[in-house]
Design a protein around this motif. Structure first.
Motif, PDB file in Angstrom:
ATOM      1  N   GLY A 225       0.799  -1.216   0.000  1.00  0.00           N
ATOM      2  CA  GLY A 225       0.000   0.000   0.000  1.00  0.00           C
ATOM      3  C   GLY A 225       0.830   1.262   0.000  1.00  0.00           C
ATOM      4  O   GLY A 225       0.571   2.199  -0.757  1.00  0.00           O
ATOM      5  N   ALA A 226       1.848   1.334   0.866  1.00  0.00           N
ATOM      6  CA  ALA A 226       2.681   2.539   0.938  1.00  0.00           C
ATOM      7  C   ALA A 226       3.543   2.685  -0.297  1.00  0.00           C
ATOM      8  O   ALA A 226       3.776   3.788  -0.787  1.00  0.00           O
ATOM      9  CB  ALA A 226       3.553   2.509   2.186  1.00  0.00           C
ATOM     10  N   ALA A 227       4.046   1.567  -0.815  1.00  0.00           N
ATOM     11  CA  ALA A 227       4.954   1.618  -1.962  1.00  0.00           C
ATOM     12  C   ALA A 227       4.222   1.900  -3.267  1.00  0.00           C
ATOM     13  O   ALA A 227       4.727   2.643  -4.116  1.00  0.00           O
ATOM     14  CB  ALA A 227       5.726   0.306  -2.079  1.00  0.00           C
ATOM     15  N   ARG A 228       3.034   1.325  -3.447  1.00  0.00           N
ATOM     16  CA  ARG A 228       2.367   1.435  -4.748  1.00  0.00           C
ATOM     17  C   ARG A 228       0.894   1.832  -4.672  1.00  0.00           C
ATOM     18  O   ARG A 228       0.204   1.834  -5.690  1.00  0.00           O
ATOM     19  CB  ARG A 228       2.464   0.086  -5.482  1.00  0.00           C
ATOM     20  CG  ARG A 228       3.894  -0.367  -5.730  1.00  0.00           C
ATOM     21  CD  ARG A 228       3.928  -1.497  -6.746  1.00  0.00           C
ATOM     22  NE  ARG A 228       5.281  -1.995  -6.855  1.00  0.00           N
ATOM     23  CZ  ARG A 228       5.778  -2.984  -6.123  1.00  0.00           C
ATOM     24  NH1 ARG A 228       5.021  -3.584  -5.233  1.00  0.00           N
ATOM     25  NH2 ARG A 228       7.033  -3.383  -6.271  1.00  0.00           N
ATOM     26  N   GLY A 229       0.421   2.147  -3.487  1.00  0.00           N
ATOM     27  CA  GLY A 229      -0.999   2.455  -3.346  1.00  0.00           C
ATOM     28  C   GLY A 229      -1.369   3.827  -3.882  1.00  0.00           C
ATOM     29  O   GLY A 229      -0.521   4.686  -4.113  1.00  0.00           O
ATOM     30  N   ARG A 230      -2.669   3.996  -4.069  1.00  0.00           N
ATOM     31  CA  ARG A 230      -3.222   5.279  -4.487  1.00  0.00           C
ATOM     32  C   ARG A 230      -4.205   5.766  -3.436  1.00  0.00           C
ATOM     33  O   ARG A 230      -4.770   4.991  -2.676  1.00  0.00           O
ATOM     34  CB  ARG A 230      -3.919   5.141  -5.847  1.00  0.00           C
ATOM     35  CG  ARG A 230      -2.945   4.891  -6.992  1.00  0.00           C
ATOM     36  CD  ARG A 230      -3.681   4.926  -8.321  1.00  0.00           C
ATOM     37  NE  ARG A 230      -4.535   3.750  -8.503  1.00  0.00           N
ATOM     38  CZ  ARG A 230      -5.439   3.633  -9.473  1.00  0.00           C
ATOM     39  NH1 ARG A 230      -5.647   4.632 -10.313  1.00  0.00           N
ATOM     40  NH2 ARG A 230      -6.153   2.525  -9.588  1.00  0.00           N
ATOM     41  N   LEU A 231      -4.429   7.073  -3.426  1.00  0.00           N
ATOM     42  CA  LEU A 231      -5.294   7.681  -2.429  1.00  0.00           C
ATOM     43  C   LEU A 231      -6.703   7.104  -2.527  1.00  0.00           C
ATOM     44  O   LEU A 231      -7.288   7.025  -3.612  1.00  0.00           O
ATOM     45  CB  LEU A 231      -5.323   9.193  -2.643  1.00  0.00           C
ATOM     46  CG  LEU A 231      -5.969  10.030  -1.549  1.00  0.00           C
ATOM     47  CD1 LEU A 231      -5.221   9.876  -0.238  1.00  0.00           C
ATOM     48  CD2 LEU A 231      -6.004  11.498  -1.971  1.00  0.00           C
ATOM     49  N   GLY A 232      -7.234   6.711  -1.386  1.00  0.00           N
ATOM     50  CA  GLY A 232      -8.584   6.162  -1.354  1.00  0.00           C
ATOM     51  C   GLY A 232      -9.087   6.096   0.076  1.00  0.00           C
ATOM     52  O   GLY A 232      -8.415   6.521   1.020  1.00  0.00           O
ATOM     53  N   VAL A 233     -10.289   5.568   0.243  1.00  0.00           N
ATOM     54  CA  VAL A 233     -10.909   5.433   1.558  1.00  0.00           C
ATOM     55  C   VAL A 233     -11.327   3.985   1.760  1.00  0.00           C
ATOM     56  O   VAL A 233     -11.974   3.391   0.893  1.00  0.00           O
ATOM     57  CB  VAL A 233     -12.139   6.359   1.709  1.00  0.00           C
ATOM     58  CG1 VAL A 233     -12.851   6.098   3.029  1.00  0.00           C
ATOM     59  CG2 VAL A 233     -11.719   7.824   1.616  1.00  0.00           C
ATOM     60  N   LEU A 234     -10.930   3.408   2.879  1.00  0.00           N
ATOM     61  CA  LEU A 234     -11.312   2.043   3.226  1.00  0.00           C
ATOM     62  C   LEU A 234     -11.303   1.925   4.746  1.00  0.00           C
ATOM     63  O   LEU A 234     -10.422   2.477   5.409  1.00  0.00           O
ATOM     64  CB  LEU A 234     -10.334   1.034   2.611  1.00  0.00           C
ATOM     65  CG  LEU A 234     -10.609  -0.448   2.903  1.00  0.00           C
ATOM     66  CD1 LEU A 234     -11.907  -0.889   2.228  1.00  0.00           C
ATOM     67  CD2 LEU A 234      -9.445  -1.327   2.445  1.00  0.00           C
ATOM     68  N   HIS A 235     -12.284   1.206   5.262  1.00  0.00           N
ATOM     69  CA  HIS A 235     -12.356   0.919   6.699  1.00  0.00           C
ATOM     70  C   HIS A 235     -12.249   2.177   7.555  1.00  0.00           C
ATOM     71  O   HIS A 235     -11.608   2.193   8.608  1.00  0.00           O
ATOM     72  CB  HIS A 235     -11.273  -0.096   7.094  1.00  0.00           C
ATOM     73  CG  HIS A 235     -11.441  -1.423   6.434  1.00  0.00           C
ATOM     74  ND1 HIS A 235     -10.379  -2.221   6.074  1.00  0.00           N
ATOM     75  CD2 HIS A 235     -12.560  -2.097   6.049  1.00  0.00           C
ATOM     76  CE1 HIS A 235     -10.821  -3.333   5.501  1.00  0.00           C
ATOM     77  NE2 HIS A 235     -12.144  -3.265   5.467  1.00  0.00           N
ATOM     78  N   GLY A 236     -12.854   3.253   7.057  1.00  0.00           N
ATOM     79  CA  GLY A 236     -13.010   4.439   7.888  1.00  0.00           C
ATOM     80  C   GLY A 236     -11.914   5.471   7.822  1.00  0.00           C
ATOM     81  O   GLY A 236     -11.973   6.463   8.542  1.00  0.00           O
TER      82      GLY A 236
END
Length: 401
Positions: A279-290
């Motif tokens: 997630g930190a290395a390749r993730g994109r901005l989003g919303v999950l689990h609050g």
């Protein structure tokens, strides 16, 4: 092993890893993206935690439990043979030696005491590798609470030992059959269950994820790792502070707790993620689990399915404070493959007589790969948090070795 996040000069000690900004924000991340039915419950947890954390009586009670029940402080172990082979000085912060076998007990004992303070009699939890579930069941048995633990069916199959431990401790283990049947889905089901149970139950989130105040609260309960390690390094190392501080990252609680002890030092902070859950290395901005953070997503913005041989790293995102540390350049996030993690676990077992959890083996795999190169020059001092022991992974390793 991809170089996914370049080094930058550490940020100055400007309150990094202090209290989040208003509405639980770490930079642009965090917040309280909870359904309306949970907003009041989150507010109550926030108020109760702030009051408790400012209360010497609460903190004293937690410190006593951590000492007499969890076995703190955990030792700082020099990995002598492996250090000699790698050309660096590697020290292991031994969270695997806590009661229940991982760092999870630090957070759970804190939240269990908070639940009692709030008048709640039942703990709800999610678990992937089973260690948070075992810790929750343990705290509930110790303090006279009920416990309900949600766990994906796939994780139940590969972590059968921990499922048995939870049930022996008196917890109800609820299988989750939706989605990938792993940690993400267990978390979703636990939050849904909490909606109808806020009156008598506390949701004991296991990592630095979820709606405010959980990312901050869990980090503070895990800060004991970094505070202890900071003092131990001051006594053990000539320089007082290691050159590098390394920990594995799924949601990221053991890393957040470790990093908190060194955020205001020159030490370089390294979070090691699973190749299939970065997630930190390749993730994109989003919303999950609050919460708003970095998550693996497809082209349509849907949460992508992660994969890791380590069930505790099988999560599609990272806690919001880790995303913020990445943006600041204060911490670097790298990835490790399943094969590298297995190889590192075997090497630690055969050089130091320690069988690590596969989650922790990811952090070690990066140290092994980076030693002697530009990332870890010869003679570097490295503190690595060994977040858990490998008993739970014996069946998985037995199939591979």
């Amino acid at each position: 092993m991809p170089d996914v996040s370049p080094w930058r000069e550490p940020v100055p000690p400007d309150g990094t890893m202090g209290e989040p900004r208003a509405r639980g924000r770490f930079g642009e991340y965090g917040g309280r993206y909870a359904p309306e039915s949970l907003v009041e419950a989150c507010r109550e947890v926030d108020e109760a935690f702030r009051e408790a954390w400012a209360d010497p009586g609460f903190r004293g009670a937690l410190a006593r439990l951590l000492a007499v029940h969890a076995g703190r402080p955990t030792p700082l172990t020099p990995a002598r043979r492996l250090s000699e082979a790698l050309g660096v000085q590697l020290y292991l912060k031994r969270e695997d030696l806590t009661h229940t076998g991982s760092h999870k007990i630090n957070n759970v004992l804190g939240q269990a005491l908070l639940a009692i303070r709030m008048g709640r009699r039942r703990l709800i939890a999610e678990t992937g590798a089973g260690q948070h579930g075992v810790a929750t069941a343990t705290a509930a048995a110790l303090l006279g609470l009920e416990a309900t633990v949600f766990m994906g069916e796939r994780d139940i199959e590969r972590q059968a030992l921990n499922v048995f431990r939870m049930r022996m401790l008196g917890a109800e283990v609820v299988p989750v059959s939706t989605g990938s049947r792993t940690l993400k889905d267990a978390t979703s089901e636990a939050m849904r269950h909490w909606v109808g149970a806020t009156g008598d139950s506390h949701y004991c989130v296991g990592s630095v994820v979820g709606p405010d105040p959980y990312p901050w609260m869990v980090r503070e309960f895990q800060r004991v790792i970094g505070d202890e390690a900071r003092a131990q390094c001051a006594a053990e190392l000539r320089t007082g502070v290691p050159d590098h501080v390394v920990a594995c990252v799924g949601g990221g609680s053991n890393a957040a707790g470790t990093f908190a002890g060194f955020a205001d030092t020159p030490a370089r902070l390294v979070g090691v993620e699973a190749e299939g859950g970065a997630g930190a290395a390749r993730g994109r901005l989003g919303v999950l689990h609050g919460c708003r953070s970095l998550f693996l997503q497809d082209d349509d913005g849907q949460i992508a399915q992660p994969h890791s041989i380590a069930a505790g790293l099988d999560y599609p995102g990272v806690g919001p404070e880790h995303a913020h540390l990445r943006d600041l350049g204060r911490a670097r996030y790298v990835t490790v493959t399943d094969d590298e993690a297995v190889g590192a676990a075997v090497r630690l077992a055969r050089t130091e007589g320690i069988v690590p959890a596969l989650e922790s083996a990811h952090a070690l795999a990066w140290v092994i790969s980076a030693a002697g190169g530009g990332d870890l020059p010869a003679g570097s001092t490295v503190l690595m948090t060994l977040s858990g022991r490998g008993d739970k992974d014996v069946s998985t390793l037995k199939e591979l070795l």
